[in-house]
Design an enzyme around this catalytic site. Structure first.
Site, PDB file in Angstrom:
ATOM      1  N   ILE A  60      -2.452  -8.731   6.496  1.00  0.00           N
ATOM      2  CA  ILE A  60      -1.697  -7.497   6.729  1.00  0.00           C
ATOM      3  C   ILE A  60      -0.326  -7.838   7.308  1.00  0.00           C
ATOM      4  CG2 ILE A  60      -2.590  -7.100   9.074  1.00  0.00           C
ATOM      5  CD1 ILE A  60      -2.839  -4.074   8.212  1.00  0.00           C
ATOM      6  N   CYS A  61       0.647  -6.982   7.004  1.00  0.00           N
ATOM      7  CA  CYS A  61       1.991  -7.111   7.585  1.00  0.00           C
ATOM      8  C   CYS A  61       2.461  -5.708   7.933  1.00  0.00           C
ATOM      9  CB  CYS A  61       2.936  -7.833   6.629  1.00  0.00           C
ATOM     10  SG  CYS A  61       3.248  -6.969   5.079  1.00  0.00           S
ATOM     11  N   GLY A  62       3.747  -5.473   7.828  1.00  0.00           N
ATOM     12  CA  GLY A  62       4.286  -4.156   8.154  1.00  0.00           C
ATOM     13  C   GLY A  62       3.994  -3.117   7.096  1.00  0.00           C
ATOM     14  N   GLY A  64       3.375  -4.411   3.430  1.00  0.00           N
ATOM     15  CA  GLY A  64       2.676  -5.025   2.313  1.00  0.00           C
ATOM     16  C   GLY A  64       3.363  -6.181   1.617  1.00  0.00           C
ATOM     17  N   THR A  88       0.404  -2.342   8.395  1.00  0.00           N
ATOM     18  CA  THR A  88       0.220  -1.788   9.735  1.00  0.00           C
ATOM     19  C   THR A  88       0.852  -0.404   9.858  1.00  0.00           C
ATOM     20  OG1 THR A  88       0.191  -4.033  10.616  1.00  0.00           O
ATOM     21  CG2 THR A  88       0.562  -2.265  12.191  1.00  0.00           C
TER      22      THR A  88
END
Length: 102
Positions: A60-62, A64, A88
């Protein structure tokens, strides 16, 4: 390469699946999915040995983009990894619980 939604991530977390957050430390400290392990994309190649052995690793990141890169890197090395669509930001906007701080 697979992307999964928030419901799939949430169900996997209940079963103990590892979640790797590839944002930078300051982003991670501000807000994160509970239980996510920080391995920033900027350090990912050097630290990928820290990825837990699991059937599927959730990245996961901010929103995608970075998680797609990291998941592709893992897949190329024989580790089954999926990127969390929306990241996120989508997790927070959905009202799901978050953690903050160090």
């Amino acid at each position: 390469m697979t992307e999964v939604g928030l419901s799939a991530l949430e169900a996997a977390m209940v079963d103990g699946a590892p979640v790797i957050d590839v944002r930078e430390a300051d982003e991670y400290e501000q807000l994160r999915v509970p239980g996510a392990t920080l391995i920033p994309l900027s350090q990912f190649v050097e630290r990928c040995c820290e990825i837990p052995d699991a059937d599927t690793v959730y990245v996961i990141c901010g929103v995608g983009g970075r998680s797609l890169q990291a998941a592709q890197y893992l897949e190329a090395r024989g580790i089954h990894a999926v990127s969390v669509s929306g990241g996120t930001t989508a997790w927070m906007q959905s009202g799901r619980p978050v953690e903050t701080g160090v």
